[in-house]
Design a protein around this motif. Sequence first.
Motif, PDB file in Angstrom:
ATOM      1  N   LYS A  68       0.571  -1.232   0.090  1.00 40.87           N
ATOM      2  CA  LYS A  68       0.234   0.078   0.035  1.00 40.87           C
ATOM      3  C   LYS A  68       0.858   1.344   0.150  1.00 40.87           C
ATOM      4  CE  LYS A  68      -3.898  -2.166   2.151  1.00 40.87           C
ATOM      5  NZ  LYS A  68      -4.770  -2.437   3.307  1.00 40.87           N
ATOM      6  N   VAL A  69       1.755   1.241  -1.047  1.00 48.18           N
ATOM      7  CA  VAL A  69       2.699   2.378  -0.934  1.00 48.18           C
ATOM      8  C   VAL A  69       1.790   3.607  -1.279  1.00 48.18           C
ATOM      9  CG1 VAL A  69       4.735   1.037  -1.760  1.00 48.18           C
ATOM     10  CG2 VAL A  69       3.046   2.076  -3.485  1.00 48.18           C
ATOM     11  N   ASP A  70       2.353   5.046  -0.710  1.00 46.87           N
ATOM     12  CA  ASP A  70       1.634   6.176  -0.942  1.00 46.87           C
ATOM     13  C   ASP A  70       2.291   6.881  -2.283  1.00 46.87           C
ATOM     14  OD1 ASP A  70       0.284   6.317   1.676  1.00 46.87           O
ATOM     15  OD2 ASP A  70       2.165   6.426   2.606  1.00 46.87           O
ATOM     16  N   ALA A  71       3.340   6.657  -2.699  1.00 44.39           N
ATOM     17  CA  ALA A  71       3.989   7.115  -3.790  1.00 44.39           C
ATOM     18  C   ALA A  71       4.969   6.270  -4.398  1.00 44.39           C
ATOM     19  CB  ALA A  71       4.648   8.595  -3.481  1.00 44.39           C
ATOM     20  N   LEU A  72       5.376   6.529  -5.689  1.00 47.89           N
ATOM     21  CA  LEU A  72       6.413   5.705  -6.419  1.00 47.89           C
ATOM     22  C   LEU A  72       7.510   6.702  -7.074  1.00 47.89           C
ATOM     23  CD1 LEU A  72       4.014   3.806  -8.758  1.00 47.89           C
ATOM     24  CD2 LEU A  72       5.334   2.845  -6.948  1.00 47.89           C
ATOM     25  N   VAL A  94      -0.863   6.406  -7.893  1.00 52.92           N
ATOM     26  CA  VAL A  94      -0.283   7.268  -6.733  1.00 52.92           C
ATOM     27  C   VAL A  94       0.601   8.222  -7.160  1.00 52.92           C
ATOM     28  CG1 VAL A  94      -0.555   5.502  -4.831  1.00 52.92           C
ATOM     29  CG2 VAL A  94       1.684   5.595  -6.153  1.00 52.92           C
ATOM     30  N   PRO A  95       1.022   9.193  -6.326  1.00 53.36           N
ATOM     31  CA  PRO A  95       1.764  10.214  -6.878  1.00 53.36           C
ATOM     32  C   PRO A  95       3.323   9.550  -7.473  1.00 53.36           C
ATOM     33  CG  PRO A  95       0.889  11.025  -4.866  1.00 53.36           C
ATOM     34  CD  PRO A  95       0.480   9.539  -5.146  1.00 53.36           C
ATOM     35  N   VAL A  96       3.605  10.210  -8.319  1.00 50.31           N
ATOM     36  CA  VAL A  96       5.083   9.482  -9.247  1.00 50.31           C
ATOM     37  C   VAL A  96       6.135  10.673  -9.223  1.00 50.31           C
ATOM     38  CG1 VAL A  96       5.938   8.792 -11.360  1.00 50.31           C
ATOM     39  CG2 VAL A  96       3.665   8.001 -10.392  1.00 50.31           C
ATOM     40  N   LEU A  97       7.378  10.225  -8.587  1.00 50.50           N
ATOM     41  CA  LEU A  97       8.522  11.131  -8.738  1.00 50.50           C
ATOM     42  C   LEU A  97       9.420  10.550  -9.942  1.00 50.50           C
ATOM     43  CD1 LEU A  97      10.183  13.351  -7.687  1.00 50.50           C
ATOM     44  CD2 LEU A  97      11.162  11.777  -6.117  1.00 50.50           C
ATOM     45  N   LEU A  98       9.814  11.396 -10.798  1.00 53.63           N
ATOM     46  CA  LEU A  98      10.605  11.036 -12.015  1.00 53.63           C
ATOM     47  C   LEU A  98      11.892  11.898 -11.908  1.00 53.63           C
ATOM     48  CD1 LEU A  98      10.602   9.674 -14.576  1.00 53.63           C
ATOM     49  CD2 LEU A  98       9.697  11.501 -15.747  1.00 53.63           C
ATOM     50  N   TRP A  99      12.931  11.145 -11.827  1.00 55.12           N
ATOM     51  CA  TRP A  99      14.203  11.888 -11.825  1.00 55.12           C
ATOM     52  C   TRP A  99      15.380  10.729 -12.202  1.00 55.12           C
ATOM     53  CZ3 TRP A  99      18.351  10.025  -8.649  1.00 55.12           C
ATOM     54  CH2 TRP A  99      19.558  11.025  -8.694  1.00 55.12           C
ATOM     55  N   GLY A 100      16.361  11.547 -12.703  1.00 57.32           N
ATOM     56  CA  GLY A 100      17.621  10.734 -12.988  1.00 57.32           C
ATOM     57  C   GLY A 100      18.967  11.352 -12.613  1.00 57.32           C
ATOM     58  N   VAL A 126       5.776   9.152 -22.203  1.00 54.84           N
ATOM     59  CA  VAL A 126       4.873   8.006 -22.294  1.00 54.84           C
ATOM     60  C   VAL A 126       4.018   8.071 -21.038  1.00 54.84           C
ATOM     61  CG1 VAL A 126       4.931   5.645 -22.028  1.00 54.84           C
ATOM     62  CG2 VAL A 126       6.711   6.683 -23.399  1.00 54.84           C
ATOM     63  N   LEU A 127       4.431   8.752 -19.918  1.00 52.15           N
ATOM     64  CA  LEU A 127       3.710   8.832 -18.776  1.00 52.15           C
ATOM     65  C   LEU A 127       2.479   9.997 -19.151  1.00 52.15           C
ATOM     66  CD1 LEU A 127       6.140   9.235 -15.690  1.00 52.15           C
ATOM     67  CD2 LEU A 127       4.463   7.389 -16.174  1.00 52.15           C
ATOM     68  N   ARG A 128       2.770  10.637 -20.134  1.00 53.16           N
ATOM     69  CA  ARG A 128       1.522  11.474 -20.670  1.00 53.16           C
ATOM     70  C   ARG A 128       0.587  10.700 -21.574  1.00 53.16           C
ATOM     71  NH1 ARG A 128       1.268  16.932 -20.590  1.00 53.16           N
ATOM     72  NH2 ARG A 128       0.560  16.957 -22.556  1.00 53.16           N
ATOM     73  N   ARG A 129       1.029   9.937 -22.142  1.00 54.34           N
ATOM     74  CA  ARG A 129       0.354   9.213 -22.969  1.00 54.34           C
ATOM     75  C   ARG A 129      -0.773   8.444 -22.129  1.00 54.34           C
ATOM     76  NH1 ARG A 129       0.927   9.624 -28.365  1.00 54.34           N
ATOM     77  NH2 ARG A 129       3.278  10.071 -29.056  1.00 54.34           N
ATOM     78  N   HIS A 130      -0.142   7.667 -20.945  1.00 53.47           N
ATOM     79  CA  HIS A 130      -1.057   7.023 -20.150  1.00 53.47           C
ATOM     80  C   HIS A 130      -1.794   7.779 -19.080  1.00 53.47           C
ATOM     81  CE1 HIS A 130       0.413   2.998 -21.308  1.00 53.47           C
ATOM     82  NE2 HIS A 130       1.359   3.729 -21.442  1.00 53.47           N
ATOM     83  N   ASN A 131      -1.828   8.955 -19.317  1.00 51.94           N
ATOM     84  CA  ASN A 131      -2.552  10.240 -18.479  1.00 51.94           C
ATOM     85  C   ASN A 131      -2.231   9.816 -16.855  1.00 51.94           C
ATOM     86  OD1 ASN A 131      -4.372  10.995 -20.580  1.00 51.94           O
ATOM     87  ND2 ASN A 131      -5.215   9.299 -20.439  1.00 51.94           N
ATOM     88  N   VAL A 132      -0.994   9.554 -16.955  1.00 53.76           N
ATOM     89  CA  VAL A 132      -0.220   9.437 -15.298  1.00 53.76           C
ATOM     90  C   VAL A 132       0.263  10.949 -14.875  1.00 53.76           C
ATOM     91  CG1 VAL A 132       1.413   8.238 -14.012  1.00 53.76           C
ATOM     92  CG2 VAL A 132       0.202   7.082 -15.814  1.00 53.76           C
ATOM     93  N   PRO A 133      -0.300  11.624 -14.004  1.00 54.51           N
ATOM     94  CA  PRO A 133       0.156  12.784 -13.415  1.00 54.51           C
ATOM     95  C   PRO A 133       1.784  12.466 -12.592  1.00 54.51           C
ATOM     96  CG  PRO A 133      -1.483  12.349 -12.104  1.00 54.51           C
ATOM     97  CD  PRO A 133      -1.463  11.107 -13.229  1.00 54.51           C
ATOM     98  N   PHE A 134       2.798  13.379 -12.863  1.00 54.32           N
ATOM     99  CA  PHE A 134       3.969  13.087 -12.215  1.00 54.32           C
ATOM    100  C   PHE A 134       4.656  14.273 -11.843  1.00 54.32           C
ATOM    101  CE2 PHE A 134       4.676  13.441 -16.787  1.00 54.32           C
ATOM    102  CZ  PHE A 134       6.194  14.017 -17.048  1.00 54.32           C
ATOM    103  N   THR A 135       5.554  14.047 -10.761  1.00 52.88           N
ATOM    104  CA  THR A 135       6.381  15.219 -10.675  1.00 52.88           C
ATOM    105  C   THR A 135       7.841  15.056 -10.949  1.00 52.88           C
ATOM    106  OG1 THR A 135       5.093  15.779  -8.356  1.00 52.88           O
ATOM    107  CG2 THR A 135       7.175  16.471  -8.651  1.00 52.88           C
ATOM    108  N   LEU A 441       1.461  23.000  -2.265  1.00 47.90           N
ATOM    109  CA  LEU A 441      -0.009  22.622  -2.660  1.00 47.90           C
ATOM    110  C   LEU A 441      -0.374  22.913  -4.252  1.00 47.90           C
ATOM    111  CD1 LEU A 441      -0.676  25.130   0.246  1.00 47.90           C
ATOM    112  CD2 LEU A 441      -1.455  22.778   0.097  1.00 47.90           C
ATOM    113  N   LEU A 442       0.333  23.476  -4.992  1.00 50.55           N
ATOM    114  CA  LEU A 442       0.186  23.647  -6.306  1.00 50.55           C
ATOM    115  C   LEU A 442       0.506  22.112  -6.811  1.00 50.55           C
ATOM    116  CD1 LEU A 442      -0.354  25.194  -8.899  1.00 50.55           C
ATOM    117  CD2 LEU A 442       2.068  25.940  -9.056  1.00 50.55           C
ATOM    118  N   GLU A 443       1.334  21.539  -6.592  1.00 52.98           N
ATOM    119  CA  GLU A 443       2.026  20.362  -7.127  1.00 52.98           C
ATOM    120  C   GLU A 443       0.916  19.126  -6.591  1.00 52.98           C
ATOM    121  OE1 GLU A 443       4.560  18.015  -9.483  1.00 52.98           O
ATOM    122  OE2 GLU A 443       4.246  20.194  -9.368  1.00 52.98           O
ATOM    123  N   ALA A 444       0.259  19.585  -5.484  1.00 50.00           N
ATOM    124  CA  ALA A 444      -0.489  18.245  -4.982  1.00 50.00           C
ATOM    125  C   ALA A 444      -1.717  18.226  -5.630  1.00 50.00           C
ATOM    126  CB  ALA A 444      -0.689  18.491  -3.380  1.00 50.00           C
TER     127      ALA A 444
END
Length: 468
Positions: A68-72, A94-100, A126-135, A441-444
């Motif tokens: 039951k993770v809160d974020a990825l 769940v909320p997604v953090l993208l970084w490298g 690709v995340l956009r194509r899948h309608n996945v919001p991400f940070t 709050l804006l990002e949330a």
Amino acid sequence: MQRIKLGYCPTRRDVFSREEAIRFNRLIRRQLEGLPVDVVDLNGLNEEELLFQDCDIPAVIDRFAAAKVDALFFPHCNFGSENRVAQVARTLKVPVLLWGPRDDAPDATGLRSRDSQCGLFATGKVLRRHNVPFTYLTNSWIDGEEWKRGVEKFLRVVNVVKAVKNLNILQISTRPEAFCSVICNENELLERFNVHLYPVTLNDVVVEMRRLRAENGDEVRSVAAFVNSIAPGADGEKVAEVAALKVAMKRLARQYNCRAIAIQCWTALQDMLGIMPCLANSMLTDDGIPTVCETDIHGAITAVMMQAVEPEGTTPFFADITVRHPTNDNAELLWHCGNFPYSLANRAGDCAAGCSRYHGNTFGIGEWELKPGELTIVRFDGDHGNYQMLIGEAKTTTGPRNVGSYVWVEVDNWPKWEHKLVEGPYIHHVCGVYGRHGEVLLEACKYINGLVPDVVSPGEEQLRNRWY
């Protein structure tokens, strides 16, 4: 606040260095150990502990779902696997953090080992194509302050999203008859945001108060002692009633597993008990149960979100926006009868509990000005099926003394604020919290179904720039 469970899902692609990807996975995992999170990783899933092959996707999803993770968090340890990342993220919702991590220079032969940045461009698409919001965090060095600050901000975003998810609010009685402005659509709140209201009557509260007073237990006596400490010489019967009210509301909130309370604070309560609930509301908010006035359900939702802008929790205050400053055209009075948390009071000034001069000198309010500092001011609200969140930042300023609890605030352009508030979908109620939290709050809002951010100050672009 509960600790965040973070699904840690490092990824790579075969074209680039496997060894470098494994090395960076270990470095990144080590960096997470100093943060306030419980990490659920890919340990034992495959020998590399990386997402890089399709056959592992079901197991990755099952592991994160079971925990039951809160974020990825998807660090790209080399180019990464954008389609596999998207499949995992789309399923778990769940909320997604993208970084490298920033790439090293080419070696002596001109070859590049990772190309993490290039892979991030692909994954974002690709995340956009899948309608996945991400940070997205800027491609950066793993041991730099930029990385740590960005991850910590993301965790605050997750905290806000988690606070609203499966939110229970104790509703004590109906709204005051005149307050059409606080009407809410309970059905929409449940269907869209999974916010549950648990209605009880004022009589339910009174019955619990009477039981508590008959028991005369340690908790009620402790609350009464605190009230006496800030209201020396007060009527002992009124102090005992305020203490019993505070403990009764707290126990009802626990009974229904509620994170916040909205109470009809006048006039039936004064007729039944002869006290104001403001001081009880103040103490409950300081206890971590935001309690708002005039049965303002949207205000209670706002308060819970504001409480969650820091991982360890912070203390919001619920206020009326009342009058403009007599000499400062960009300043305004935030006020309420006496419910502001005592922990936020300016101890250099006068602080006392007393009687409301707006309600027949009835005992049970706090009388203090809030301490100086920077503030974030927010309002969750909606009508006609559309929900928005007003987000603005301000700083305290000096102004004339007031009765009750209050603070004068200064903003960059008050007429702009005023037009936003009047033209809606807002009312005269807002929640404030100390610190600058606008970008969090804006990002949330990305992750809260159908909630549109409405930035009044300092501007949406400026808030987004704080992530860079």
